[in-house]
Design an enzyme around this catalytic site. Structure first.
Site, mmCIF file in Angstrom:
data_model
loop_
_atom_site.group_PDB
_atom_site.id
_atom_site.type_symbol
_atom_site.label_atom_id
_atom_site.label_comp_id
_atom_site.label_asym_id
_atom_site.label_seq_id
_atom_site.Cartn_x
_atom_site.Cartn_y
_atom_site.Cartn_z
ATOM 1 N N ALA A 22 95.149 83.148 21.557
ATOM 2 C CA ALA A 22 95.684 83.917 22.687
ATOM 3 C C ALA A 22 95.172 85.349 22.735
ATOM 4 O O ALA A 22 95.671 86.150 23.524
ATOM 5 C CB ALA A 22 97.205 83.926 22.631
ATOM 6 N N ASN A 23 94.179 85.685 21.937
ATOM 7 C CA ASN A 23 93.683 87.055 21.944
ATOM 8 C C ASN A 23 92.729 87.331 23.103
ATOM 9 O O ASN A 23 92.466 88.494 23.434
ATOM 10 C CB ASN A 23 92.990 87.388 20.618
ATOM 11 N N ILE A 26 91.398 82.211 28.411
ATOM 12 C CA ILE A 26 92.504 81.506 29.051
ATOM 13 C C ILE A 26 93.753 81.507 28.172
ATOM 14 O O ILE A 26 94.866 81.418 28.669
ATOM 15 C CB ILE A 26 92.116 80.065 29.449
ATOM 16 N N SER A 151 88.127 69.546 27.481
ATOM 17 C CA SER A 151 87.007 70.046 28.284
ATOM 18 C C SER A 151 86.360 68.900 29.030
ATOM 19 O O SER A 151 86.396 67.751 28.577
ATOM 20 C CB SER A 151 85.969 70.707 27.370
ATOM 21 N N TYR A 176 80.497 69.041 19.959
ATOM 22 C CA TYR A 176 81.535 69.677 20.768
ATOM 23 C C TYR A 176 82.203 68.642 21.671
ATOM 24 O O TYR A 176 83.438 68.580 21.754
ATOM 25 C CB TYR A 176 80.937 70.800 21.615
#
Length: 309
Positions: A22-23, A26, A151, A176
């Protein structure tokens, strides 16, 4: 759902939320908007400096917000356990867990526990975190949700259950994609188990489309100057800002009527208001979900038991 935006988030007063990563990006937007609607938010971040800076920024943008930083390194299961223990000591219940943090298309590496980095951070770290926080999620009055951010790149490939460490011919974009498939299979299996146990907890997934965030920094590593410039140009021309990319996550986390195993993304694939998203058929395979779950429990040492609640 048409035209849904952050102003449509229901009142979150009395609810507690944990947002990983959360730094920035989104994750930060999701934490800020939940706090704006009254939630008590924990910004779970790997970097203490960036996490504290994000909490300070959030308090500046949302005066009176209930928001705090807590250190969490998803690449280290000891850190995950420490975070869950500390959270349990400070909070009686958890209403919303947003599994947002992630890394993208990194060169080959391993986590502190020896897992391939992308699979270890994007899937195994969140699998362990969710399981360890499950008692607090079960203690929530009603409507508790777990939202895992996947994603559209999950379409790059199904997981290889016989090579989860990606020891055979590592390709960073395929790795990924597999980690994002794992996010969806985890959500699918978690939803199936919640339903079978008669639980009121809801597991859903979301994706941001193409959003301009710091996540792209890893994807440009070792890619050369031309590649990095191409990514930067795409971010400027095609990508939507983090404020737009966070909307599918916020919808999955707060909108009424979100069902088990929902997958929410931008209406037009890469951008737009939240809508139900296409997903590859392999992310809905029960057998793969069960096998991944079993492997994840073994690798992390975290067991969910019979999932009562």
């Amino acid at each position: 759902m048409p035209g849904w935006n952050a102003t449509n988030i229901p009142d979150q007063r009395g609810r507690t939320a944990v947002v990983t990563g959360a730094n920035s990006g989104i994750g930060y937007v999701a934490a800020r908007e939940l706090a704006r609607r009254g939630a008590s938010v924990v910004l779970a971040c790997r970097s203490a400096a960036r996490g504290r800076a994000a909490a300070t920024r959030l308090h500046g943008e949302v005066p009176g917000a209930e928001a705090e930083f807590a250190e969490l390194d998803l690449a280290d299961l000891a850190s995950v356990r420490e975070f869950a223990k500390a959270f349990g000591e400070r909070h009686a219940a958890l209403d919303l867990l947003i599994n947002n943090a992630g890394v993208m298309a990194l060169p080959y590496g391993r986590t502190a526990d020896g897992f391939e980095t992308q699979f270890g951070v994007n899937h195994l770290g969140h699998f362990a975190l969710t399981g360890l926080l499950l008692p607090r999620l079960r203690a929530a009055a009603s409507g508790a949700r777990i939202v895992t951010v996947s994603s559209g790149f999950h379409a790059l490939g199904n997981i290889d259950l016989d090579d989860l460490a990606f020891e055979r011919g590592y390709r960073r974009w395929i790795a990924y994609g597999r980690s994002k498939t794992a996010n969806l299979l985890f959500t699918h299996e978690l939803s199936r188990r919640f339903t079978a146990a008669g639980s009121t907890l809801v597991a859903a997934a979301a994706h941001p489309g193409y959003a301009s965030t710091n996540l792209h920094a890893g994807a440009t590593a070792d890619g050369g100057t031309l590649y990095a410039r191409g990514v930067a140009l795409a971010n400027d021309v095609i990508a939507q800002p983090a404020t737009g990319g966070a909307l599918p996550t916020l919808y999955a986390a707060t909108a009424p009527g979100v069902r088990q195993d929902a997958f929410i993304g931008p209406r037009f694939g890469w951008r737009g208001a939240p809508a139900r998203s296409w997903r590859a058929k392999w992310t809905l395979d029960d057998t793969s979900g069960e096998r991944l779950w079993s492997a994840s429990e073994k690798l992390t040492g975290v067991s969910y038991g019979s999932l009562p609640g």
